[in-house]
Design an enzyme around this catalytic site. Structure first.
Site, mmCIF file in Angstrom:
data_model
loop_
_atom_site.group_PDB
_atom_site.id
_atom_site.type_symbol
_atom_site.label_atom_id
_atom_site.label_comp_id
_atom_site.label_asym_id
_atom_site.label_seq_id
_atom_site.Cartn_x
_atom_site.Cartn_y
_atom_site.Cartn_z
ATOM 1 N N LYS A 156 0.749 -1.237 0.067
ATOM 2 C CA LYS A 156 -0.063 0.022 -0.041
ATOM 3 C C LYS A 156 0.848 1.228 0.048
ATOM 4 O O LYS A 156 1.966 1.137 0.561
ATOM 5 C CB LYS A 156 -1.023 -0.039 1.082
ATOM 6 C CG LYS A 156 -0.351 0.183 2.578
ATOM 7 C CD LYS A 156 -1.474 0.552 3.720
ATOM 8 C CE LYS A 156 -1.673 1.911 3.965
ATOM 9 N NZ LYS A 156 -0.922 2.760 4.732
ATOM 10 N N HIS A 186 -0.877 -4.977 5.833
ATOM 11 C CA HIS A 186 -0.117 -5.618 6.987
ATOM 12 C C HIS A 186 -0.883 -5.942 8.242
ATOM 13 O O HIS A 186 -0.898 -6.918 8.890
ATOM 14 C CB HIS A 186 1.194 -4.784 7.353
ATOM 15 C CG HIS A 186 1.128 -3.623 7.871
ATOM 16 N ND1 HIS A 186 0.752 -2.490 7.735
ATOM 17 C CD2 HIS A 186 1.317 -3.484 9.505
ATOM 18 C CE1 HIS A 186 0.670 -1.656 8.818
ATOM 19 N NE2 HIS A 186 0.969 -2.265 9.929
ATOM 20 N N LYS A 190 -1.583 -9.451 11.280
ATOM 21 C CA LYS A 190 -1.239 -9.464 12.601
ATOM 22 C C LYS A 190 -2.277 -10.658 13.503
ATOM 23 O O LYS A 190 -3.370 -10.832 12.979
ATOM 24 C CB LYS A 190 -1.948 -8.015 13.188
ATOM 25 C CG LYS A 190 -0.975 -6.876 12.783
ATOM 26 C CD LYS A 190 -1.457 -5.690 13.493
ATOM 27 C CE LYS A 190 -0.987 -4.329 13.143
ATOM 28 N NZ LYS A 190 0.245 -3.934 13.694
ATOM 29 N N GLU A 224 -2.041 6.388 17.318
ATOM 30 C CA GLU A 224 -0.451 6.440 17.486
ATOM 31 C C GLU A 224 -0.073 7.402 18.190
ATOM 32 O O GLU A 224 -0.543 8.696 18.297
ATOM 33 C CB GLU A 224 -0.095 6.339 16.276
ATOM 34 C CG GLU A 224 -0.475 5.184 15.148
ATOM 35 C CD GLU A 224 0.217 5.426 13.749
ATOM 36 O OE1 GLU A 224 1.466 4.722 13.671
ATOM 37 O OE2 GLU A 224 -0.119 6.146 12.634
ATOM 38 N N ASP A 243 -4.480 6.788 4.535
ATOM 39 C CA ASP A 243 -3.417 6.137 5.063
ATOM 40 C C ASP A 243 -3.888 5.061 5.886
ATOM 41 O O ASP A 243 -3.238 3.988 6.083
ATOM 42 C CB ASP A 243 -2.479 6.907 5.932
ATOM 43 C CG ASP A 243 -1.234 6.456 6.290
ATOM 44 O OD1 ASP A 243 -0.497 5.441 5.536
ATOM 45 O OD2 ASP A 243 -0.778 6.623 7.438
ATOM 46 N N HIS A 248 -6.762 -0.315 6.227
ATOM 47 C CA HIS A 248 -6.653 -1.082 7.653
ATOM 48 C C HIS A 248 -8.050 -1.142 8.303
ATOM 49 O O HIS A 248 -8.488 -2.033 8.634
ATOM 50 C CB HIS A 248 -5.587 -0.652 8.480
ATOM 51 C CG HIS A 248 -4.364 -0.429 7.943
ATOM 52 N ND1 HIS A 248 -3.676 -1.341 7.237
ATOM 53 C CD2 HIS A 248 -3.063 0.445 8.321
ATOM 54 C CE1 HIS A 248 -2.506 -1.017 6.925
ATOM 55 N NE2 HIS A 248 -2.045 0.178 7.478
ATOM 56 N N LYS A 348 -2.662 10.420 14.438
ATOM 57 C CA LYS A 348 -1.190 10.594 14.730
ATOM 58 C C LYS A 348 -1.090 11.566 16.126
ATOM 59 O O LYS A 348 -1.944 12.371 16.141
ATOM 60 C CB LYS A 348 -0.190 10.990 13.744
ATOM 61 C CG LYS A 348 -0.169 9.905 12.580
ATOM 62 C CD LYS A 348 1.061 9.845 11.728
ATOM 63 C CE LYS A 348 1.154 8.914 10.722
ATOM 64 N NZ LYS A 348 1.340 7.466 11.024
ATOM 65 N N LYS A 353 -0.719 4.869 21.803
ATOM 66 C CA LYS A 353 -0.404 3.802 20.809
ATOM 67 C C LYS A 353 -1.310 2.561 21.331
ATOM 68 O O LYS A 353 -0.996 1.852 22.155
ATOM 69 C CB LYS A 353 1.005 3.622 20.590
ATOM 70 C CG LYS A 353 0.830 2.439 19.356
ATOM 71 C CD LYS A 353 2.116 1.928 19.122
ATOM 72 C CE LYS A 353 2.298 0.933 18.187
ATOM 73 N NZ LYS A 353 1.507 1.373 16.438
HETATM 74 C C1 BG6 Z 1 0.974 2.095 7.892
HETATM 75 C C2 BG6 Z 1 0.706 3.745 7.835
HETATM 76 O O1 BG6 Z 1 0.171 1.501 7.050
HETATM 77 O O2 BG6 Z 1 0.637 1.851 9.204
HETATM 78 C C3 BG6 Z 1 1.394 4.256 9.021
HETATM 79 O O3 BG6 Z 1 1.223 3.857 6.636
HETATM 80 C C4 BG6 Z 1 0.978 3.886 10.109
HETATM 81 O O4 BG6 Z 1 1.226 5.755 8.883
HETATM 82 C C5 BG6 Z 1 1.250 2.394 10.242
HETATM 83 O O5 BG6 Z 1 2.027 4.232 11.084
HETATM 84 C C6 BG6 Z 1 0.535 1.675 11.485
HETATM 85 O O6 BG6 Z 1 1.105 0.585 11.768
HETATM 86 P P1 BG6 Z 1 1.150 -0.423 13.037
HETATM 87 O O7 BG6 Z 1 1.340 -1.872 12.592
HETATM 88 O O8 BG6 Z 1 2.201 0.463 13.674
HETATM 89 O O9 BG6 Z 1 -0.257 -0.046 13.637
#
Ligand code: BG6
Length: 515
Positions: A156, A186, A190, A224, A243, A248, A348, A353
Site C-alpha cells: 500500500k 499488513h 497481525k 498512534e 493512510d 486497515h 497521529k 498507541k
Molecule cells: C501504515 C501507515 O500502513 O500503518 C502508517 O502508513 C502507520 O502511517 C502504520 O503508522 C501503523 O502500523 P502499525 O502496525 O504500527 O499499527
C-alpha cells in the site's frame, strides 16, 4: 491452502532491496522465518537497488537492521551467517530493460543449479509510482508469466483514489492473472486481527449474539503517538483517511461484520468481506460533514517531551491542510447490522498507541435489580486488543461478595502473553510465508480495493470542496479534536479510550448513558 512442508524452491526479488521497508520489515521477517525453519532449503533473496554498495556492506547494514527491528532482538551470529548466504545484492536501474535481462540470467542459472523451476516472487518495496513501470518490464522480459509459480507483491498505498487504483489494477491484470497479485495490507497479517476470524467462527458461543439484536455499537480505535516521522513527502498527499481508513480500518470492519464463509479458501473469505464493503453506507456530501471529523495535530506533549505541530514538521508546509486524524460513523446496511453504528477513530500524535475494537452490547431488556444497584449496571463489552497489548476481554456483571445483592462489573481476559509461550510472528512473517505458499486469503483482491475507494471517495471529495477552517485543531498528546467527541456524544456514547484494553474497565470509560 498449502502447508509449510510444501514450500517450493523460491527466488524472492525485492525491488527497493535497500529501502526502508526492506531494512525494517522484510529482511528481519525473512531472517525470523529462516530461524524458525519456514524457508525452503533452496531459497534466494535478490535485493535489487540502485545503490553502489558491496555485498559485504549490504549484509552488514541489514544485519544491523535485524538487530534493531527483529522481534527476537539481536540476531544470533551463527544463524545470521547461514542466512546471509541466501542474499544476493543486485545493483540495477529498474527503469532499464537490461536490468531485467540480467535478472533473467540469474533466474535461469539458478533454476539450472537447483535442477527445477523455482517459484519467483517479485516484491514491490518501492515508491508507488515505480510499480507500473517495474510490472511492465517484468511482462516485457517474459520472466513473470507462470500463473502457478510467479507472484507479485504490491504494498500500500494501492492508488491515490478510485481512478488511480483502477488504472493500477488494469495495468497489473494486463500482465499477471489476479491470482498472481498479492496486495498487502499488513494489518491482516497481525495475529490479533486473524484471531477475529477464529474467535467468531471457531466458537458457537458468540455468533448467535453477533448482530443488531444484541449489539448496540462498535468502536474501532487505531491511535498512534508518533507524528509523521520522516514520511511527510508521502503523508502530505495521503492523510489519515487514505493512510489508515481506506485499508486497515475498513478491513477490520469487514472481519467484524462478515458472514461466515464456507471455508478459509481465499476467494470464499474475500467474497464475504466484499459483501460488507458493498453494504457500507455511502455518504452524500452533506452527510460527510455529519459523520466524519478531521483533525491536524498542533504542538503538545508526548511521553513528557514537547513535540512540534504537524505544520512545523520537516517537508510540511505551514498552510498544510492534510488531516492527521479522522473519526467517522459508519453503518453496514444489511440484515445483520442495520442501525448499529460503527465509530472509527485514528490519528497521529494521540495520547496512546493502542489499537482495539470494542463491541458494546445492549442493556438487558428488563431490570430486576433495585434502582441503587442498577446504577452500576454496565453494558457487556467485548474488547479485541490488537496492539500493543494482545488479547480479548469480556466485561460482564457479577454479584459483589457480601450479604446484600450488589453488582460489580468483572472481566474475563485472554492475554496472549499468559496463554502462549512463544512470541507471535510479526505480520510480515505471516504474509511472506503466505505468499510463498500461494495462499492469498490475507491479501486484497482488486474488487475489494476498488470498493474501499468507493466508500472513501465521497469523504475525500467533500473535503476538497470544503477545506478545513482551523487546522491545527487538536493538541499532540490528546485524544483528537473536540468535534470527534461531539460526533459520538450526539448518539449518547463516549469513546472508550482504553489505554490498556486488557485492564479492568473503569466507570469513567463508559458513557453516561451506560452507567
Ligand atoms: C501504515 C501507515 O500502513 O500503518 C502508517 O502508513 C502507520 O502511517 C502504520 O503508522 C501503523 O502500523 P502499525 O502496525 O504500527 O499499527
Amino acid at each position: 491452502m498449502k502447508s509449510i512442508s510444501e514450500l517450493e524452491p523460491t527466488m524472492l526479488t525485492i525491488f527497493g532491496g535497500d529501502g526502508d521497508l526492506t531494512w525494517r520489515k522484510l529482511i528481519p521477517a525473512l531472517y525470523n522465518l529462516f530461524v524458525d525453519g519456514f524457508l525452503p532449503e533452496k531459497f534466494k533473496i535478490l535485493s535489487v537497488d540502485m545503490k553502489d554498495i558491496s555485498q559485504k556492506d549490504y549484509n552488514k547494514r541489514h544485519y544491523e537492521g535485524v538487530n534493531k527491528f527483529s522481534r527476537r532482538g539481536k540476531a544470533d551470529k551463527k544463524q545470521w551467517s547461514k542466512f546471509e548466504q541466501h542474499i544476493v545484492y543486485v545493483k540495477a536501474d529498474i527503469t532499464n530493460d537490461k536490468s531485467y535481462d540480467d535478472l533473467n540470467k540469474i533466474y535461469n542459472e539458478t533454476d539450472k543449479e537447483w535442477d527445477e523451476d523455482a517459484s519467483r516472487i517479485f516484491y514491490m518495496a518501492v515508491s508507488p509510482h515505480f510499480i507500473k513501470e517495474i510490472a511492465s518490464h517484468l511482462g516485457k522480459a517474459g520472466i513473470a508469466g507462470n500463473c502457478d509459480k510467479h507472484r507479485i507483491v504490491v504494498e500500500k498505498p494501492f492508488g491515490h483514489d478510485l481512478k488511480s487504483a483502477q488504472d493500477l489494477n488494469n495495468v497489473l491484470q494486463g500482465i499477471f492473472s489476479e491470482n498472481q497479485i498479492y496486495r498487502i495490507d499488513h494489518y491482516l497479517g497481525k495475529e490479533t486481527v486473524q484471531n477475529i476470524l477464529a474467535f467468531r467462527f471457531a466458537n458457537a458461543l458468540f455468533e448467535p449474539v453477533w448482530n443488531r439484536n444484541f449489539i448496540e455499537q462498535i468502536q474501532i480505535n487505531v491511535s498512534e503517538q508518533v507524528g509523521v516521522e520522516n514520511r511527510a513527502s508521502y503523508y502530505e498527499h495521503a492523510g489519515a483517511v487514505r493512510d489508515m481508513i481506506q485499508n486497515h480500518i475498513l478491513q477490520l470492519i469487514c472481519l467484524i461484520g462478515m458472514e461466515p464463509p464456507v471455508d478459509l479458501g481465499a476467494d470464499n473469505v474475500r467474497d464475504k468481506k466484499l459483501e460488507v464493503l458493498h453494504a457500507i453506507r455511502r455518504f452524500s456530501e452533506d452527510k460527510v460533514y455529519k459523520n466524519v471529523v478531521r483533525g491536524q495535530y498542533g504542538k503538545g506533549w508526548i511521553k513528557g517531551d514537547e513535540v512540534k505541530a504537524y505544520h512545523d514538521e520537516e517537508k510540511v508546509g505551514k498552510e498544510s491542510l492534510t488531516e492527521t486524524f479522522a473519526a467517522a460513523r459508519f453503518y453496514i446496511d444489511n440484515w445483520r447490522w442495520q442501525g448499529v453504528p460503527i465509530y472509527v477513530r485514528t490519528g497521529k500524535r494521540l495520547q496512546e498507541k493502542t489499537s482495539y475494537i470494542s463491541i458494546q452490547f445492549k442493556e438487558v431488556p428488563h431490570k430486576i435489580f433495585p434502582s441503587g444497584v442498577r446504577q452500576l449496571l454496565h453494558p457487556n463489552l467485548m474488547v479485541f486488543s490488537i496492539q500493543p497489548q494482545m488479547g480479548i476481554r469480556i466485561h460482564f456483571q457479577a454479584k459483589k461478595t457480601g450479604l446484600d445483592m450488589r453488582l460489580k462489573p468483572v472481566d474475563m481476559i485472554f492475554n496472549y502473553s499468559d496463554s502462549y509461550r512463544n512470541d507471535p510472528p510479526d505480520a510480515y512473517e505471516t504474509l511472506l510465508n503466505d505468499v510463498m505458499l500461494g495462499d492469498a486469503t490475507l491479501f486484497m483482491r482488486s474488487d475489494q480495493i476498488e470498493e474501499s475507494w468507493r466508500i472513501i471517495m465521497p469523504i475525500l471529495d467533500a473535503w476538497v470542496n470544503n477545506p478545513p477552517q482551523k487546522f491545527p485543531n487538536y493538541q499532540s498528546g490528546s485524544w483528537g479534536p473536540p468535534e470527534a467527541d461531539a460526533l459520538i456524544a450526539h448518539d449518547g456514547f463516549f469513546w472508550h479510550n482504553f489505554t490498556q484494553p486488557l485492564e479492568i474497565v473503569s466507570e469513567a470509560m463508559l458513557g453516561a448513558k451506560n452507567k
